[in-house]
Design a protein around this motif. Structure first.
Motif, PDB file in Angstrom:
ATOM      1  N   LEU A 156      41.616  35.767  39.833  1.00  0.00           N
ATOM      2  CA  LEU A 156      42.096  37.124  40.085  1.00  0.00           C
ATOM      3  C   LEU A 156      41.009  37.958  40.761  1.00  0.00           C
ATOM      4  CD1 LEU A 156      44.357  39.236  39.462  1.00  0.00           C
ATOM      5  CD2 LEU A 156      43.141  39.681  37.334  1.00  0.00           C
ATOM      6  N   VAL A 157      41.359  38.541  41.916  1.00  0.00           N
ATOM      7  CA  VAL A 157      40.476  39.499  42.585  1.00  0.00           C
ATOM      8  C   VAL A 157      41.140  40.865  42.487  1.00  0.00           C
ATOM      9  CG1 VAL A 157      39.375  40.190  44.745  1.00  0.00           C
ATOM     10  CG2 VAL A 157      39.615  37.753  44.187  1.00  0.00           C
ATOM     11  N   ILE A 158      40.462  41.811  41.852  1.00  0.00           N
ATOM     12  CA  ILE A 158      40.994  43.164  41.739  1.00  0.00           C
ATOM     13  C   ILE A 158      40.582  43.951  42.980  1.00  0.00           C
ATOM     14  CG2 ILE A 158      40.735  45.341  40.493  1.00  0.00           C
ATOM     15  CD1 ILE A 158      40.757  43.783  37.916  1.00  0.00           C
ATOM     16  N   LEU A 159      41.566  44.655  43.546  1.00  0.00           N
ATOM     17  CA  LEU A 159      41.348  45.431  44.753  1.00  0.00           C
ATOM     18  C   LEU A 159      41.785  46.850  44.433  1.00  0.00           C
ATOM     19  CD1 LEU A 159      40.950  45.701  47.846  1.00  0.00           C
ATOM     20  CD2 LEU A 159      43.324  44.973  48.098  1.00  0.00           C
ATOM     21  N   THR A 160      40.872  47.793  44.511  1.00  0.00           N
ATOM     22  CA  THR A 160      41.277  49.128  44.100  1.00  0.00           C
ATOM     23  C   THR A 160      40.385  50.229  44.618  1.00  0.00           C
ATOM     24  OG1 THR A 160      41.789  50.531  42.203  1.00  0.00           O
ATOM     25  CG2 THR A 160      39.943  49.026  41.977  1.00  0.00           C
ATOM     26  N   ALA A 161      40.954  51.434  44.684  1.00  0.00           N
ATOM     27  CA  ALA A 161      40.177  52.617  45.039  1.00  0.00           C
ATOM     28  C   ALA A 161      39.281  53.016  43.872  1.00  0.00           C
ATOM     29  CB  ALA A 161      41.113  53.764  45.395  1.00  0.00           C
ATOM     30  N   ARG A 162      39.669  52.587  42.671  1.00  0.00           N
ATOM     31  CA  ARG A 162      38.886  52.967  41.495  1.00  0.00           C
ATOM     32  C   ARG A 162      37.651  52.095  41.388  1.00  0.00           C
ATOM     33  NH1 ARG A 162      42.748  53.396  36.466  1.00  0.00           N
ATOM     34  NH2 ARG A 162      43.908  51.661  37.336  1.00  0.00           N
ATOM     35  N   GLY A 163      36.637  52.450  42.150  1.00  0.00           N
ATOM     36  CA  GLY A 163      35.484  51.556  42.277  1.00  0.00           C
ATOM     37  C   GLY A 163      34.376  51.814  41.279  1.00  0.00           C
ATOM     38  N   ASP A 164      34.581  52.757  40.366  1.00  0.00           N
ATOM     39  CA  ASP A 164      33.438  53.074  39.499  1.00  0.00           C
ATOM     40  C   ASP A 164      33.208  51.982  38.458  1.00  0.00           C
ATOM     41  OD1 ASP A 164      34.538  54.040  36.689  1.00  0.00           O
ATOM     42  OD2 ASP A 164      35.856  54.824  38.258  1.00  0.00           O
ATOM     43  N   GLU A 165      32.024  52.048  37.880  1.00  0.00           N
ATOM     44  CA  GLU A 165      31.580  50.929  37.053  1.00  0.00           C
ATOM     45  C   GLU A 165      32.471  50.710  35.827  1.00  0.00           C
ATOM     46  OE1 GLU A 165      27.333  49.215  35.868  1.00  0.00           O
ATOM     47  OE2 GLU A 165      27.816  51.046  34.788  1.00  0.00           O
ATOM     48  N   ALA A 166      32.962  51.809  35.232  1.00  0.00           N
ATOM     49  CA  ALA A 166      33.775  51.658  34.021  1.00  0.00           C
ATOM     50  C   ALA A 166      35.018  50.816  34.307  1.00  0.00           C
ATOM     51  CB  ALA A 166      34.177  53.029  33.483  1.00  0.00           C
ATOM     52  N   ASP A 167      35.692  51.118  35.432  1.00  0.00           N
ATOM     53  CA  ASP A 167      36.882  50.353  35.777  1.00  0.00           C
ATOM     54  C   ASP A 167      36.541  48.918  36.124  1.00  0.00           C
ATOM     55  OD1 ASP A 167      39.129  51.982  35.443  1.00  0.00           O
ATOM     56  OD2 ASP A 167      38.529  53.154  37.169  1.00  0.00           O
ATOM     57  N   ARG A 168      35.410  48.768  36.826  1.00  0.00           N
ATOM     58  CA  ARG A 168      35.023  47.419  37.226  1.00  0.00           C
ATOM     59  C   ARG A 168      34.757  46.568  35.984  1.00  0.00           C
ATOM     60  NH1 ARG A 168      31.259  48.739  41.187  1.00  0.00           N
ATOM     61  NH2 ARG A 168      29.555  48.422  39.749  1.00  0.00           N
ATOM     62  N   LEU A 169      34.022  47.157  35.037  1.00  0.00           N
ATOM     63  CA  LEU A 169      33.699  46.408  33.826  1.00  0.00           C
ATOM     64  C   LEU A 169      34.954  46.141  33.000  1.00  0.00           C
ATOM     65  CD1 LEU A 169      30.287  47.973  32.790  1.00  0.00           C
ATOM     66  CD2 LEU A 169      30.730  45.856  34.018  1.00  0.00           C
ATOM     67  N   ALA A 170      35.872  47.115  32.978  1.00  0.00           N
ATOM     68  CA  ALA A 170      37.134  46.888  32.260  1.00  0.00           C
ATOM     69  C   ALA A 170      37.873  45.712  32.883  1.00  0.00           C
ATOM     70  CB  ALA A 170      37.991  48.145  32.301  1.00  0.00           C
ATOM     71  N   GLY A 171      37.893  45.660  34.215  1.00  0.00           N
ATOM     72  CA  GLY A 171      38.549  44.557  34.916  1.00  0.00           C
ATOM     73  C   GLY A 171      37.921  43.226  34.560  1.00  0.00           C
ATOM     74  N   PHE A 172      36.607  43.177  34.553  1.00  0.00           N
ATOM     75  CA  PHE A 172      35.930  41.924  34.224  1.00  0.00           C
ATOM     76  C   PHE A 172      36.150  41.551  32.763  1.00  0.00           C
ATOM     77  CE2 PHE A 172      33.235  42.798  38.017  1.00  0.00           C
ATOM     78  CZ  PHE A 172      33.625  41.676  38.714  1.00  0.00           C
ATOM     79  N   ALA A 173      36.152  42.589  31.893  1.00  0.00           N
ATOM     80  CA  ALA A 173      36.366  42.309  30.471  1.00  0.00           C
ATOM     81  C   ALA A 173      37.724  41.651  30.264  1.00  0.00           C
ATOM     82  CB  ALA A 173      36.263  43.598  29.655  1.00  0.00           C
ATOM     83  N   LEU A 174      38.684  42.010  31.103  1.00  0.00           N
ATOM     84  CA  LEU A 174      40.017  41.427  30.989  1.00  0.00           C
ATOM     85  C   LEU A 174      40.091  40.058  31.641  1.00  0.00           C
ATOM     86  CD1 LEU A 174      42.072  44.641  31.680  1.00  0.00           C
ATOM     87  CD2 LEU A 174      42.091  43.318  29.576  1.00  0.00           C
ATOM     88  N   GLY A 175      39.013  39.654  32.310  1.00  0.00           N
ATOM     89  CA  GLY A 175      38.980  38.303  32.857  1.00  0.00           C
ATOM     90  C   GLY A 175      39.126  38.215  34.362  1.00  0.00           C
TER      91      GLY A 175
END
Ligand code: CA
Length: 221
Positions: A73-92
């Motif tokens: 899974l590659v997440i593509l988003t305008a929400r580039g801040d670290e909190a969202d990025r880490l949340a995405g990674f935490a979800l796998g």
């Protein structure tokens, strides 16, 4: 031909990503909603998914959590801040690209997550990884220390497994970022240190992770 599913509601971005992926030789299925995207992934068994987080019918992060265990899974988003990025990674999620982005870079990242998944098939993890007091069962995502179960987060577990699979070998912070988090970028190594510290605290007296000063970490009994 291998398929990539794009889940993106923005017509111009979806079309751009599709064009570049097709030019790179991928079959592309483009879904405009979370619901259609989830169906496309379930039915199509794609090689990878490119997921926009801001979708009209729901939070892409929740969808990421459902899709990530089964497909790169590659997440593509305008929400580039670290909190969202880490949340995405935490979800796998396997990688993260912030808008505005280079379509060529996105395609390169898709290729990279597919390659990684091929090297380490998700379907057949080893039965057990044992070192010292630590016993890890990847298929069950279960860790025990001296027989007692230990609750780990997704990334703590992935870190531990990655180190156990290479027990006795030093793994650099950058390699851990690339393999466990999927970062191609440098400079996020503090994330690794924080997760290792949390993991070691949870392993307690059974800790098998050694710090190799200035380089990274290794698992050793
Ligand atoms: Ca969107």
């Amino acid at each position: 031909m291998a398929t990539v599913v794009i889940i993106e509601d923005e017509p111009s971005i979806g079309a751009l990503v599709r064009t570049y992926l097709e030019r790179d030789g991928w079959e592309v299925a483009w879904a405009r909603t979370a619901r259609d995207g989830e169906r496309a992934v379930t039915e199509g068994q794609p090689a990878a998914v490119v997921l926009d987080l801001g979708l009209p019918d729901g939070d892409g992060l929740a969808l990421a959590g459902r899709l990530a265990p089964d497909v790169p899974l590659v997440i593509l988003t305008a929400r580039g801040d670290e909190a969202d990025r880490l949340a995405g990674f935490a979800l796998g999620a396997d990688d993260y690209v912030a808008k505005p982005f280079s379509p060529r870079e996105l395609v390169a990242r898709v290729r990279a997550v597919v390659r990684r998944a091929e090297r380490a098939p998700r379907t057949a993890p080893p039965q057990e990884l044992a070192l010292g007091a630590v016993l890890c069962r990847p298929a069950a995502r279960e860790v025990r220390v001296d027989g007692r179960p230990v609750e780990l987060t997704v990334k703590e577990f992935d870190l531990l497994r990655h180190l156990l699979e290479r027990a006795g070998t030093v793994v650099t912070r950058d390699a851990l970022l690339a393999e466990v988090w999927g970062f191609a970028a440098q400079g996020q190594t503090r994330t690794v240190d924080q997760h290792v510290a949390q993991l070691r605290a949870k392993l307690g007296a059974g800790d098998v992770i050694r710090t190799v000063r200035g380089i990274g970490y290794k698992a050793a009994a």
